[in-house]
Design a protein around this motif. Structure first.
Motif, short mmCIF file in Angstrom:
data_model
loop_
_atom_site.label_atom_id
_atom_site.label_comp_id
_atom_site.label_asym_id
_atom_site.label_seq_id
_atom_site.Cartn_x
_atom_site.Cartn_y
_atom_site.Cartn_z
N HIS A 1 0.84 -1.21 0.00
CA HIS A 1 0.00 0.00 0.00
C HIS A 1 0.87 1.26 0.00
N LEU B 1 -3.98 2.43 15.14
CA LEU B 1 -4.36 3.35 14.06
C LEU B 1 -3.96 2.77 12.70
N ARG C 1 -15.70 15.64 19.57
CA ARG C 1 -14.31 16.08 19.46
C ARG C 1 -13.58 16.01 20.79
N GLY D 1 -11.79 1.20 11.67
CA GLY D 1 -12.21 0.63 10.39
C GLY D 1 -12.69 1.67 9.41
N PHE D 2 -12.73 2.95 9.90
CA PHE D 2 -13.15 4.04 9.00
C PHE D 2 -12.05 5.09 8.91
N HIS E 1 -9.04 7.18 6.26
CA HIS E 1 -7.77 6.78 5.65
C HIS E 1 -7.01 8.04 5.25
N ARG E 2 -5.69 7.99 5.38
CA ARG E 2 -4.89 9.14 5.02
C ARG E 2 -4.97 9.44 3.52
N ARG F 1 -10.18 -2.03 -1.50
CA ARG F 1 -9.99 -3.32 -0.82
C ARG F 1 -11.20 -3.63 0.07
N ARG G 1 1.27 -8.27 4.17
CA ARG G 1 2.06 -7.09 3.79
C ARG G 1 3.54 -7.38 3.55
C1 SDX Z 1 -4.50 1.13 7.67
O1 SDX Z 1 -1.69 4.33 5.15
C2 SDX Z 1 -2.17 3.23 4.76
O2 SDX Z 1 -2.18 2.91 3.59
C3 SDX Z 1 -2.67 2.31 5.87
C4 SDX Z 1 -3.35 1.03 5.43
C5 SDX Z 1 -2.40 0.10 4.72
O3 SDX Z 1 -2.86 -0.72 3.91
O4 SDX Z 1 -1.20 0.11 5.07
O5 SDX Z 1 -4.42 1.33 4.55
C6 SDX Z 1 -3.91 0.25 6.62
O6 SDX Z 1 -3.81 1.51 8.57
C7 SDX Z 1 -5.95 1.54 7.54
C8 SDX Z 1 -6.39 2.51 8.68
C9 SDX Z 1 -6.76 1.67 9.92
N1 SDX Z 1 -7.01 2.57 11.07
C10 SDX Z 1 -8.24 2.77 11.54
O7 SDX Z 1 -9.27 2.28 11.06
C11 SDX Z 1 -8.29 3.65 12.78
C12 SDX Z 1 -9.39 4.70 12.64
N2 SDX Z 1 -9.02 5.66 11.60
C13 SDX Z 1 -8.34 6.83 11.99
O8 SDX Z 1 -7.67 6.88 13.17
C14 SDX Z 1 -7.82 7.71 10.86
O9 SDX Z 1 -8.81 7.78 9.92
C15 SDX Z 1 -6.50 7.33 10.20
C16 SDX Z 1 -5.44 7.15 11.21
C17 SDX Z 1 -6.67 6.09 9.41
C18 SDX Z 1 -6.12 8.46 9.25
O10 SDX Z 1 -5.86 9.57 10.04
P1 SDX Z 1 -5.45 10.98 9.38
O11 SDX Z 1 -5.22 10.84 7.91
O12 SDX Z 1 -4.35 11.55 10.21
O13 SDX Z 1 -6.77 11.82 9.50
P2 SDX Z 1 -7.06 12.82 10.68
O14 SDX Z 1 -6.75 12.17 11.97
O15 SDX Z 1 -6.40 14.11 10.34
O16 SDX Z 1 -8.65 12.96 10.57
C19 SDX Z 1 -9.23 14.01 9.82
C20 SDX Z 1 -10.56 14.29 10.54
C21 SDX Z 1 -10.38 14.61 12.04
O17 SDX Z 1 -11.49 15.40 12.42
P3 SDX Z 1 -11.30 17.04 12.50
O18 SDX Z 1 -10.10 17.30 13.39
O19 SDX Z 1 -11.09 17.49 11.07
O20 SDX Z 1 -12.60 17.52 13.09
O21 SDX Z 1 -11.37 13.11 10.50
C22 SDX Z 1 -11.59 12.65 11.83
C23 SDX Z 1 -10.53 13.28 12.69
O22 SDX Z 1 -10.99 13.39 14.06
N3 SDX Z 1 -11.46 11.18 11.79
C24 SDX Z 1 -12.27 10.34 12.44
C25 SDX Z 1 -11.82 9.06 12.07
N4 SDX Z 1 -10.78 9.17 11.24
C26 SDX Z 1 -10.56 10.48 11.07
N5 SDX Z 1 -13.30 10.56 13.30
C27 SDX Z 1 -13.91 9.45 13.78
N6 SDX Z 1 -13.54 8.17 13.47
C28 SDX Z 1 -12.53 7.94 12.62
N7 SDX Z 1 -12.17 6.70 12.31
#
Ligand code: SDX
Length: 447
Positions: A246, A280, A312, A320-321, A323-324, A332, A406
């Motif tokens: 990825h 995360l 907040r 599970g929700f 993605h960067r 996927r 991976r």
């Molecule tokens: C993987 O990078 C990859 O490719 C990873 C991966 C791979 O194949 O290697 O795809 C695998 O790691 C998938 C991600 C699995 N993680 C989760 O499901 C954990 C929950 N998701 C989040 O923690 C978050 O979405 C991340 C870590 C995945 C991404 O974080 P970012 O890109 O740093 O986004 P952010 O934290 O800046 O969020 C932007 C906004 C924020 O709100 P505001 O400050 O703008 O008000 O979205 C919100 C965040 O609070 N937000 C969420 C959220 N994810 C982001 N709010 C609630 N639930 C969530 N899951």
């Protein structure tokens, strides 16, 4: 052994993609012109490799949201369109037509294997399936309930103690090293599971495929032989393929950064395993199932989790929700969601209450303004645990399964970095914000 098919002039080095476009930055009244790089899929980057030398300035980008660390030929993601390609092949076609071993060869070698190359690679995987018997004693000394990801990273790191010859010539031996690591990580994962149950180890068999061997090592028993179910094997192949690479995710960037200090492959991969462990990152798949089980056992009220996720002041994230990179669907997740029904039906499981809850959550989230405004869609981890669970894999092994998938991506990136003549040790800059120089105070004068 197939030759490592790298032809330096064919390597898509960044310098081959400098475009006619230019970027300009004005600093302290002076205008600087910077090159623009446009990749083979049209991605654009301002080339700041000479910025500090020319201007004295560095850039800041916490979390590297806007910063590329390298050029790469391996995987292409389009977060807006929800596209994922390995070496130019669409993930959907690979997931529906290949075995995991074929895709592992593709990622490491850059081309899909011919039948003879695949046979050779499979033979190497079979040759390296056993663990050194002295390593097996390690399992006796991990405390019970040791986290499987901790065991996995410890054991992978220890491989360089037992196979020191594989740390000398990484370039020439990539076939052997990648086959050895791909095969042994599978054995280590299965052995750690058996040990956690206090059950006898089941050794790999030469007559089983990569995934069938893993399942047999996990579930065979002296009192009840495991019957390999081809539907289960097919589902595991698909899941491992979907996790195989990825681009510059956290764990892959970790493998590159550690490897950039010219650390051997095993130690670099061990570092990647530890990064993947994070909730995360790869640890999310286990957290998703735990959340769904909690919701199910508490009567199915998932709305309070969504409310927590939107608050907040509450650090809870809806695992599970989000993605960067994907700001639309994660391709996927769609494939895995579709596979859930097929796998459950193939296993004679008429329904799964956790899958029903997951589907309801997705439906509500995709119409909730908080999530829609932030482009939060199901990622690879949201549905994968449903299938792992149906295959009989315990929750605490889900992230280990992510690591097994991976691994070929990690190996491919480590090799690409190692082979790049322009590569140098990774060492980011910073902006210091602490106290300026102050006089030293002897301890007897401090208040
Ligand atoms: C993987 O990078 C990859 O490719 C990873 C991966 C791979 O194949 O290697 O795809 C695998 O790691 C998938 C991600 C699995 N993680 C989760 O499901 C954990 C929950 N998701 C989040 O923690 C978050 O979405 C991340 C870590 C995945 C991404 O974080 P970012 O890109 O740093 O986004 P952010 O934290 O800046 O969020 C932007 C906004 C924020 O709100 P505001 O400050 O703008 O008000 O979205 C919100 C965040 O609070 N937000 C969420 C959220 N994810 C982001 N709010 C609630 N639930 C969530 N899951």
């Amino acid at each position: 052994m197939s030759e490592w098919k790298v032809n330096k002039k064919d390597e898509a080095m960044l310098n081959n993609f400098v475009s006619d476009q230019k970027a300009q930055v004005i600093l302290d009244g002076k205008t600087y012109t910077l090159p623009v790089i446009i990749g083979s899929e049209g991605e654009k980057a301002i080339d700041i490799r000479t910025l500090r030398a020319e201007t004295g300035y560095v850039t800041i980008d916490s979390g590297y949201m806007n910063t590329g660390s390298c050029g790469s030929n391996i995987t292409y993601l389009d977060g807006e369109q929800g596209i994922l390609n390995y070496r130019g092949y669409g993930i959907e076609e690979l997931a529906n037509n290949c075995s995991f071993v074929e895709v592992a060869f593709l990622l490491v070698h850059g081309s899909l294997p011919t039948q003879s190359e695949l046979s050779n690679f499979s033979r190497l995987l079979g040759r390296f399936a056993l663990l050194h018997e002295d390593m097996i004693h390690f399992f006796d000394h991990f405390p019970p309930y040791s986290p499987p990801m901790s065991i996995l990273s410890s054991m992978v790191n220890s491989l360089c103690n037992f196979y020191p010859e594989m740390t000398e010539n990484p370039v020439e031996d990539i076939d052997l090293m990648s086959a050895r690591l791909l095969s042994k990580i599978r054995t280590i994962a299965a052995f750690s599971y058996r040990k956690s149950l206090g059950q006898p180890l089941v050794y790999p068999r030469h007559d089983l495929s990569y995934c069938a061997n893993f399942l047999n090592m996990m579930f065979d028993s002296p009192v009840r032989p495991y019957e390999v179910n081809q539907n289960v094997v097919a589902a595991l192949n698909k899941l491992l393929i979907l996790h195989a690479d990825h681009e510059q995710n956290c764990s892959t960037s970790t493998v590159r950064l550690v490897g950039s200090a010219r650390v051997n492959l095993y130690a670099s991969i061990s570092a990647g395993i530890n990064a993947l462990w994070g909730p995360l990152h790869g640890g999310a798949n286990e957290a998703v199932i735990e959340m769904l089980e909690e919701i199910y056992q508490s009567g199915g009220d998932y709305m309070k989790y969504l409310d927590k996720a939107k608050d907040r002041n509450d650090p809870f994230r809806l695992v599970g929700f989000g993605h960067r990179v994907y700001k639309s669907h994660d391709p996927r997740s769609r494939i895995i969601k579709a596979a859930c029904d097929q796998v459950l039906a193939a296993l004679g499981i008429s329904s799964d209450p956790l899958l029903d809850i997951a589907r309801e959550i997705e439906e509500v989230v995709l119409s909730d303004s908080y999530f829609v405004e932030r482009n939060l869609y199901p990622n690879v981890d949201f549905y994968s645990g449903i299938i792992y669970r149906a295959l009989g894999i315990p929750n605490n092994m889900f992230t280990v399964m992510f690591a097994l998938g991976r691994l070929p991506g990690w190996i491919a990136h480590w090799k690409e970095m190692w082979d790049d003549p322009n590569w140098r040790i990774g060492r980011p800059r910073q902006i210091y914000t602490g106290p300026t120089r102050r006089p030293f105070v002897p301890i007897d004068e401090r208040e």
